[in-house]
Design a protein around this motif. Structure first.
Motif: not given
Length: 323
Positions: A185, A192, A195, A271, A279
């Motif tokens: 990101h 993000s 994860k 997401n 993405r």
């Protein structure tokens, strides 16, 4: 934008303190950085200029010193904060290639993004209530929408959104982060970052989803109901000119508001559920959430209002240009 730090005491599986970790932001590796930076800079300058202009006009023009315009000034301040919390850092990253960010700075950025996003949602709700009272109960408007009401609304917005945003950042900061530290990101977005955790992030993920549904969902529902009642009231009054004006005003307001919530909802869904969304699409929607709404709000809520237009002309008329 340099923020204060949120201290993290947890250690990852390699025994390194999270507060000393560095994340790497992977923004748009497949796109030329100058192409993206030019667009971001355009929206950033537009958002800053329009919101600062609107705020200054409200402050300088005595005829606008009323609760409705105080609420609009609050929206301008939040829009300015939301547009600068991450975008300047992104521009520096794209221009210089410096993609690393300290963990504490990352979690702090995450906190302020959540805080100002929730703040904008809250102000949309207050503004919808203001319009509801003005049109549906005009005789009681001056006694309901007062300076005291604006002060209470400001305190409510700050307290509620601090209580919402702080746990989201603390939960993410309390996770263990291991060898993979590349954030896919342009900024430190909750999902993000989470994860990358090698520990269970279920509680953090569930909390973020619940907050969005309860806070964002309830705000949006109440806003839509308010505008529906406003339109019904105007239609029942059988005034064509009033109905036409109300439809134009409410329509433009709802378009901007829906864009604000749709960008958030889409990023969350992409997401958590829709893995096939590319993405770059997810990243662009997140950036639009921080820049598009702040750039449009001053135009929709301010520049299209006759009182604001007249105030700008009066201020410009007082400016004397000497040779």
């Amino acid at each position: 934008m340099d923020h204060g730090t949120l201290l993290v005491n947890n250690t990852d599986r390699f025994g390194i303190n999270n507060s000393t970790l560095e994340f790497t932001l992977v923004c748009f590796p497949e796109v030329h950085s100058w192409d993206i930076s030019g667009l971001l800079l355009f929206f950033l300058l537009g958002a800053l200029f329009s919101n600062m202009t609107l705020f200054v006009v409200i402050v300088l023009e005595p005829r606008l010193h009323h609760p409705m315009y105080y609420i609009l000034a609050m929206l301008s301040v939040v829009d300015i904060c939301l547009s600068v919390v991450a975008t300047p850092k992104i521009l520096v990253m794209l221009w210089t290639g410096s993609t690393t960010v300290m963990a504490n700075a990352c979690f702090s950025q995450m906190f302020f993004i959540n805080l100002f996003s929730a703040g904008e949602s809250s102000i949309f709700l207050v503004m919808a209530y203001d319009r509801y009272v003005a049109i549906c109960s005009p005789l009681h408007y001056s006694s309901i929408i007062t300076k005291g009401f604006v002060a209470k609304a400001c305190v409510f917005i700050l307290v509620r959104n601090m209580a919402v945003a702080l746990p989201m950042s603390l939960l993410a900061a309390g996770l263990d982060y291991c060898s993979s530290r590349e954030i896919l990101h342009c900024f430190c977005e909750n999902m993000s970052v989470e994860k990358l955790s090698c520990s269970d992030n279920t509680s953090s993920s569930i909390y973020g989803l619940v907050v969005f549904i309860l806070i964002g969902g309830s705000d949006l529902l109440l806003i839509v109901i308010s505008y529906f009642v406003i339109l019904r009231t105007v239609v029942v009054a059988r005034s064509f000119s009033a109905a036409s004006k109300a439809f134009r005003t409410c329509g433009s307001h709802l378009i901007v508001i829906c864009m604000f919530y749709i960008t958030i909802a889409t990023t969350m869904v992409s997401n958590r559920a829709v893995k096939e969304i590319p993405r770059p699409v997810h990243v662009v929607l997140s950036l639009l959430h921080q820049l598009l709404s702040p750039a449009l709000n001053p135009v929709v809520y301010g520049a299209l209002t006759k009182e604001i237009q007249h105030a700008i002309l009066r201020i410009l008329g007082k400016i004397k240009i000497h040779p």
